[in-house]
Design a protein around this motif. Structure first.
Motif, PDB file in Angstrom:
ATOM      1  N   ALA A 111       0.892  -1.139   0.177  1.00 54.89           N
ATOM      2  CA  ALA A 111      -0.036   0.071   0.091  1.00 54.89           C
ATOM      3  C   ALA A 111       0.837   1.297  -0.016  1.00 54.89           C
ATOM      4  O   ALA A 111       0.699   2.227  -0.906  1.00 54.89           O
ATOM      5  N   LYS A 112       1.947   1.228   0.797  1.00 54.33           N
ATOM      6  CA  LYS A 112       3.041   2.514   0.946  1.00 54.33           C
ATOM      7  C   LYS A 112       3.570   2.656  -0.702  1.00 54.33           C
ATOM      8  O   LYS A 112       3.575   3.745  -0.987  1.00 54.33           O
ATOM      9  N   ARG A 113       3.989   1.505  -1.311  1.00 50.65           N
ATOM     10  CA  ARG A 113       4.599   1.666  -2.369  1.00 50.65           C
ATOM     11  C   ARG A 113       3.622   2.235  -3.445  1.00 50.65           C
ATOM     12  O   ARG A 113       3.949   3.116  -4.389  1.00 50.65           O
ATOM     13  N   GLU A 114       2.285   1.793  -3.417  1.00 52.88           N
ATOM     14  CA  GLU A 114       1.338   2.585  -4.319  1.00 52.88           C
ATOM     15  C   GLU A 114       1.032   3.778  -4.021  1.00 52.88           C
ATOM     16  O   GLU A 114       0.918   4.662  -4.997  1.00 52.88           O
ATOM     17  N   ILE A 115       1.066   4.072  -3.015  1.00 55.24           N
ATOM     18  CA  ILE A 115       0.679   5.613  -2.584  1.00 55.24           C
ATOM     19  C   ILE A 115       1.867   6.402  -3.027  1.00 55.24           C
ATOM     20  O   ILE A 115       1.694   7.586  -3.734  1.00 55.24           O
ATOM     21  N   ASN A 116       3.079   5.864  -2.669  1.00 57.63           N
ATOM     22  CA  ASN A 116       4.187   6.683  -3.295  1.00 57.63           C
ATOM     23  C   ASN A 116       4.207   6.831  -4.742  1.00 57.63           C
ATOM     24  O   ASN A 116       4.567   7.720  -5.418  1.00 57.63           O
ATOM     25  N   LYS A 172       4.246  10.434  -7.143  1.00 59.58           N
ATOM     26  CA  LYS A 172       4.981  10.623  -7.788  1.00 59.58           C
ATOM     27  C   LYS A 172       4.515  11.090  -9.012  1.00 59.58           C
ATOM     28  O   LYS A 172       4.867  11.962 -10.015  1.00 59.58           O
ATOM     29  N   HIS A 173       3.783  10.209  -9.469  1.00 60.11           N
ATOM     30  CA  HIS A 173       2.969  10.572 -10.662  1.00 60.11           C
ATOM     31  C   HIS A 173       2.141  12.039 -10.618  1.00 60.11           C
ATOM     32  O   HIS A 173       2.194  12.602 -11.636  1.00 60.11           O
ATOM     33  N   LYS A 231       4.625  14.431 -11.210  1.00 57.45           N
ATOM     34  CA  LYS A 231       5.316  14.675 -12.578  1.00 57.45           C
ATOM     35  C   LYS A 231       4.086  15.318 -13.288  1.00 57.45           C
ATOM     36  O   LYS A 231       4.379  16.220 -14.263  1.00 57.45           O
ATOM     37  N   LYS A 232       2.716  15.224 -12.926  1.00 61.85           N
ATOM     38  CA  LYS A 232       1.742  15.934 -13.813  1.00 61.85           C
ATOM     39  C   LYS A 232       1.814  17.493 -13.365  1.00 61.85           C
ATOM     40  O   LYS A 232       1.553  18.318 -14.210  1.00 61.85           O
ATOM     41  N   ASN A 233       2.104  17.687 -12.234  1.00 59.63           N
ATOM     42  CA  ASN A 233       2.335  19.359 -11.782  1.00 59.63           C
ATOM     43  C   ASN A 233       3.462  19.837 -12.519  1.00 59.63           C
ATOM     44  O   ASN A 233       3.393  21.019 -12.526  1.00 59.63           O
ATOM     45  N   GLU A 234       4.552  19.226 -12.736  1.00 59.89           N
ATOM     46  CA  GLU A 234       5.640  19.697 -13.265  1.00 59.89           C
ATOM     47  C   GLU A 234       5.524  19.965 -14.588  1.00 59.89           C
ATOM     48  O   GLU A 234       5.382  20.864 -15.532  1.00 59.89           O
TER      49      GLU A 234
END
Length: 191
Positions: free
Chosen positions: A175-180, A184-185, A188-191
């Motif tokens: 669950a932590k990996r999926e949240i991370n 991150k995704h 990337k969209k905000n950049e």
């Protein structure tokens, strides 16, 4: 240490039963989870079938606890054989009592933190409590009381075994990996 010693003294008559219960809750044998869930399911099906009133249910539960409190210390040495108490069993009993004391301290600590939050940040406390209780009330309204109790009891009884076998750690890590990944995704969209 003093609290643990005091608890050990209070539970001494229950030692063999506590050790056996610990083995079942930690799933030392592959069939223990199935047996545990069978007993819990049968118990809840009986409550559902008999449909006792609240007063009758509480009365029967307290009566069962009184019988257990009277009979277990008297019968446990005859069933398990108190002369077979080894240092390994004594050490495990000490660990269990120590864990119970630690759990009690954690609960008291969370309770104190809640009141500290109330004193330091009353608005945050108010909003958190209102939101949490509203969610609990909504869940209580959506799910039948007996089924909700069954789910809670089942989870609490399965939790030590799930934890012992690393299943909780595995899924919390996933669950932590999926949240991370989602965070991150989003970055990337905000950049």
């Amino acid at each position: 240490a003093a609290e643990t010693a005091s608890l050990e003294e209070q539970l001494q008559g229950w030692g063999e039963v506590i050790l056996m219960t610990d083995k079942v809750l930690r799933w030392e044998r592959a069939w223990f989870p199935l047996a545990l869930m069978s007993v819990v399911s049968f118990s809840f099906l009986m409550v559902y079938y008999l449909d006792p009133s609240v007063l009758s249910g509480v009365s029967c539960l307290v009566m069962f606890l009184c019988l257990a409190d009277y009979l277990v210390p008297a019968l446990a040495p005859r069933i398990f054989g108190s002369n077979k108490w080894t240092t390994e069993q004594q050490q495990r009993f000490h660990e269990i009592c120590s864990n119970l004391v630690k759990s009690r301290r954690r609960i008291v600590g969370w309770w104190k933190r809640l009141f500290t939050l109330k004193e330091e940040k009353p608005k945050m406390y108010f909003m958190t409590m209102i939101f949490s209780l509203a969610v609990v009330a909504w869940i209580g309204q959506q799910v039948h009381n007996l089924f909700l109790t069954y789910l809670i009891v089942s989870f609490l009884l399965l939790f030590p075994g799930l934890n012992q076998h690393g299943i909780i750690t595995k899924y919390v890590g996933m669950a932590k990996r999926e949240i991370n990944k989602l965070l991150k995704h989003k970055e990337k969209k905000n950049e």
